[in-house]
Design a protein around this motif. Structure first.
Motif, PDB file in Angstrom:
ATOM      1  N   THR A 124      -6.227   8.839  -8.733  1.00  0.00           N
ATOM      2  CA  THR A 124      -5.829   7.869  -9.755  1.00  0.00           C
ATOM      3  C   THR A 124      -6.893   6.795  -9.916  1.00  0.00           C
ATOM      4  OG1 THR A 124      -3.504   8.256  -9.219  1.00  0.00           O
ATOM      5  CG2 THR A 124      -4.019   6.251 -10.449  1.00  0.00           C
ATOM      6  N   PHE A 125      -7.434   6.330  -8.801  1.00  0.00           N
ATOM      7  CA  PHE A 125      -8.517   5.347  -8.843  1.00  0.00           C
ATOM      8  C   PHE A 125      -9.689   5.883  -9.668  1.00  0.00           C
ATOM      9  CE2 PHE A 125     -12.617   4.012  -7.106  1.00  0.00           C
ATOM     10  CZ  PHE A 125     -12.523   2.625  -7.152  1.00  0.00           C
ATOM     11  N   THR A 126     -10.069   7.131  -9.421  1.00  0.00           N
ATOM     12  CA  THR A 126     -11.264   7.669 -10.092  1.00  0.00           C
ATOM     13  C   THR A 126     -11.057   7.806 -11.591  1.00  0.00           C
ATOM     14  OG1 THR A 126     -10.663  10.006  -9.729  1.00  0.00           O
ATOM     15  CG2 THR A 126     -11.961   8.915  -8.010  1.00  0.00           C
TER      16      THR A 126
ATOM     17  N   LEU B 177     -10.181  -2.536  -6.555  1.00  0.00           N
ATOM     18  CA  LEU B 177     -11.424  -1.830  -6.227  1.00  0.00           C
ATOM     19  C   LEU B 177     -11.511  -1.441  -4.759  1.00  0.00           C
ATOM     20  CD1 LEU B 177     -13.783  -4.147  -8.268  1.00  0.00           C
ATOM     21  CD2 LEU B 177     -13.423  -1.732  -8.727  1.00  0.00           C
ATOM     22  N   ILE B 178     -10.476  -1.693  -3.974  1.00  0.00           N
ATOM     23  CA  ILE B 178     -10.548  -1.427  -2.544  1.00  0.00           C
ATOM     24  C   ILE B 178     -10.799   0.048  -2.251  1.00  0.00           C
ATOM     25  CG2 ILE B 178      -8.061  -1.060  -2.200  1.00  0.00           C
ATOM     26  CD1 ILE B 178      -8.356  -2.696   0.422  1.00  0.00           C
ATOM     27  N   ALA B 179     -10.311   0.926  -3.130  1.00  0.00           N
ATOM     28  CA  ALA B 179     -10.506   2.358  -2.905  1.00  0.00           C
ATOM     29  C   ALA B 179     -11.926   2.819  -3.201  1.00  0.00           C
ATOM     30  CB  ALA B 179      -9.511   3.167  -3.742  1.00  0.00           C
ATOM     31  N   GLN B 180     -12.788   1.904  -3.681  1.00  0.00           N
ATOM     32  CA  GLN B 180     -14.186   2.266  -3.914  1.00  0.00           C
ATOM     33  C   GLN B 180     -14.859   2.739  -2.628  1.00  0.00           C
ATOM     34  OE1 GLN B 180     -16.030   2.538  -6.660  1.00  0.00           O
ATOM     35  NE2 GLN B 180     -17.879   3.045  -5.498  1.00  0.00           N
TER      36      GLN B 180
ATOM     37  N   CYS C 126      -1.193   0.051  -4.352  1.00  0.00           N
ATOM     38  CA  CYS C 126      -1.290   1.401  -3.786  1.00  0.00           C
ATOM     39  C   CYS C 126      -2.582   1.567  -2.993  1.00  0.00           C
ATOM     40  CB  CYS C 126      -1.219   2.442  -4.903  1.00  0.00           C
ATOM     41  SG  CYS C 126       0.281   2.386  -5.897  1.00  0.00           S
ATOM     42  N   GLY C 127      -3.690   1.120  -3.570  1.00  0.00           N
ATOM     43  CA  GLY C 127      -4.974   1.242  -2.893  1.00  0.00           C
ATOM     44  C   GLY C 127      -5.011   0.459  -1.597  1.00  0.00           C
TER      45      GLY C 127
ATOM     46  N   ILE D 239      -5.804   2.099   2.192  1.00  0.00           N
ATOM     47  CA  ILE D 239      -7.019   1.737   2.924  1.00  0.00           C
ATOM     48  C   ILE D 239      -6.689   0.896   4.164  1.00  0.00           C
ATOM     49  CG2 ILE D 239      -9.209   0.511   2.803  1.00  0.00           C
ATOM     50  CD1 ILE D 239      -9.128   3.120   1.195  1.00  0.00           C
ATOM     51  N   CYS D 240      -5.810  -0.068   4.010  1.00  0.00           N
ATOM     52  CA  CYS D 240      -5.475  -0.939   5.151  1.00  0.00           C
ATOM     53  C   CYS D 240      -4.727  -0.174   6.242  1.00  0.00           C
ATOM     54  CB  CYS D 240      -4.654  -2.135   4.683  1.00  0.00           C
ATOM     55  SG  CYS D 240      -5.579  -3.316   3.682  1.00  0.00           S
ATOM     56  N   THR D 241      -3.901   0.784   5.852  1.00  0.00           N
ATOM     57  CA  THR D 241      -3.190   1.588   6.849  1.00  0.00           C
ATOM     58  C   THR D 241      -4.165   2.409   7.687  1.00  0.00           C
ATOM     59  OG1 THR D 241      -1.157   1.730   5.529  1.00  0.00           O
ATOM     60  CG2 THR D 241      -1.506   3.445   7.171  1.00  0.00           C
TER      61      THR D 241
END
Length: 557
Positions: free
Chosen positions: A131-133, A239-242, A399-400, A404-406
């Motif tokens: 989804t991020f992409t 942008l965290i999923a970058q 969601c991102g 990432i934090c998990t």
């Protein structure tokens, strides 16, 4: 039980076992190691080349739009504080992920599997990443279409299509082509991006004071507002999923040795979590350019001041003839869009393919999902996503962040502090439980509750703080659940049935070669496991596509 070999097997081996899909699928995954460990013999780039390639992927102009949008909405002070808050969170969480990717040569999905989610549990995080992409592909494609409309008169709908179609042939191949593209286009991109900012600071020093005093459209952003800062940070945290896209390059880092240790660490930090430093600077510059256009050129320019093509064109026109300004603005937009969207398309196709293969036990080919990702992105563009950009990014951020934090918490706390999560990331089928509640439940709680906060379910007062709710829950839940389950759902079994060591004397994944008895291809030690029904070894892809579980090792007794 091992079968080392140094001779090359017949290419594109045949399938002699029922329920296992090999042949063309195996050959394609060996182009860029889709779904699997990136072997030592393939990773021949220097740390500097890998880092440059990874940083080339952050050439996107979306940062300029994001900075302009949050600054216009909340004022410069609140926007800059929001950018800083997001940057700190992204850097801290991105560091352990980047290290694991570079050290163990795995993409973030493979790391996620063994960091609290399980073999099938990480499918949901793949959907988050995919989804991020396509969100950011659509955002960059929209910016390119705006440039084509402004420079060449191309209708927006046609520009959307062109910005999508041009990417497809560039992602047919993997790292070999992408690294070349990123390295050769980065210098020109840097020059075109930096010139307008430097021009304003030197020639129009008053633009700095205009920038720092800008209070936003409604004039209420002149003072610090915690709620406004959190709203701004929430958009930036989308942008965290970058880091997952950075990792798609970092997994090709060479082995770390005493001789290259300093260069290795520099590359990992700069191209891993360090991407956010460059991203934050671009967001601030985007707001700086937007404020100058609004304050100095046209008070009504706010309508287009969040569009990078208008930002750069407006400054270029002050520096040079109009025709040259237009050419440079369009060139910058096109280069930026191509640099980031080849990465978006490539990474998105990996995410979709990973998920589909695990669910169906069939490998359809990565290019199928390149097409899927591009089609979804094109639909978003045609729906004019710019009109509701902040809403999309603010929602997605929850969601991102949860994902990432998990994973970062599992690595730092559950692995290194509590010692409940295995130190070495495991990704092979048969070695992992289908679902590990530690990461999977943490993600559901973190994302679910923060999304409810985002939509106002718990009142307007807490609504701006949904990103922080996601962060806190994603940090607290994994260790609590790991202790509650005593870490028993991380590994389905401890031994993969092969006596050969997994790592060399420097702690790098071993380069010892084995032949998969199913597809007859060579693989290095981390990518194989013993076969459950034959006195031989089987590769990770053949395990993934084994529909009858003929080769999958049983659970430990």
């Amino acid at each position: 039980m091992s079968n080392p070999t140094t001779s090359a097997p017949p290419p594109g081996g045949t399938n002699t076992h029922p329920g296992v899909h090999v042949g063309a699928a195996t050959a394609e995954t060996l182009e860029d190691y889709t779904l699997r460990f990136a072997p030592r013999h393939y990773r021949r780039w220097t740390p500097g080349v890998v880092a440059t390639s990874a940083l080339g992927g952050i050439a996107y102009l979306a940062d300029f739009s994001i900075g302009a949008n949050i600054g216009i909405a909340h004022g410069t002070v609140n926007a800059l504080l929001g950018i800083a808050v997001a940057a700190v969170v992204i850097f801290v969480t991105g560091f352990p992920l980047a290290y694991y990717a570079a050290r163990y040569n795995l993409d973030l999905d493979l790391i996620t599997r063994g960091s609290g989610f399980g073999y099938h549990g990480s499918v949901v995080t793949n959907v988050i990443f995919a989804t991020f992409t396509f969100i950011f592909f659509a955002l960059e494609g929209s910016i390119m279409a705006q440039g084509l409309e402004l420079g060449l008169g191309v209708p927006l709908w046609l520009g959307y299509a062109a910005s999508t179609i041009i990417i497809f042939p560039l992602v047919v191949y993997g790292m070999k082509v992408l690294s070349t593209l990123q390295v050769w286009t980065t210098p020109l991109w840097l020059v075109l991006m930096v010139i307008p900012f430097a021009y304003l600071v030197i020639s129009h020093p008053e633009s700095v004071s205009q920038f720092t005093s800008y209070a936003g459209q409604d004039g209420t952003g002149g003072t610090v507002s915690i709620a406004a800062v959190m709203l701004a940070a929430g958009v930036c945290l989308s942008l965290i999923a970058q880091i997952a896209e950075q990792i798609d390059y970092l997994r090709f880092m060479p082995p770390r040795t005493p001789e290259n240790s300093r260069r290795w660490w520099t590359a990992v930090v700069l191209a891993g979590p360090g991407w956010v430093v460059f991203g934050a600077l671009k967001q601030a510059i985007g707001l700086f350019l937007a404020v100058y256009l609004i304050a100095s050129l046209d008070p009504d320019a706010a309508a287009t001041a969040n569009e990078p093509v208008h930002q750069f064109l407006g400054i270029y026109e002050e520096m040079m003839p109009g025709w040259l300004a237009l050419v440079l603005a369009v060139v910058l937009v096109v280069i930026s869009q191509i640099k980031i969207n080849v990465t978006n398309a490539y990474s998105g196709s990996l995410a979709w393919t990973n998920s589909y293969t695990r669910i169906t036990k069939h490998y359809p080919g990565r290019l199928v999902f390149v097409g899927v990702n591009l089609l979804i992105a094109l639909t978003l563009m045609e729906a004019n996503m710019f009109d509701f950009l902040n809403g999309i990014l603010g929602f997605y951020a929850n969601c991102g962040i949860a994902w990432i934090c998990t994973v970062a918490t599992d690595i730092v706390v559950n692995k290194y502090l509590l010692k409940l999560s295995p130190m070495v990331p495991e990704f092979r089928r048969g070695m992992l439980y289908p679902v590990n509640p530690v990461g999977f439940v943490s993600l559901l709680l973190s994302a679910g509750l923060s999304i409810l906060v985002f939509f106002g379910a718990f009142g307007d007062g807490i609504q701006p703080y949904s990103p922080m709710v996601a962060v806190v829950l994603a940090v607290v839940c994994p260790p609590v659940l790991a202790v509650a389950t005593r870490g028993r759902y991380y590994l389905r079994r401890d031994d993969d049935g092969i006596a050969a060591p997994m790592f060399d004397e420097h702690g790098n994944p071993s380069g010892e070669v084995f032949t998969c008895h199913v597809c007859r291809q060579d693989y290095e030690r981390p990518d194989v496991a013993a076969c459950a029904t034959h006195d031989d070894v089987v590769c990770s892809l053949c395990l993934s596509t084994d529909k009858v579980a003929d080769h999958v090792l049983p659970a430990r007794g």
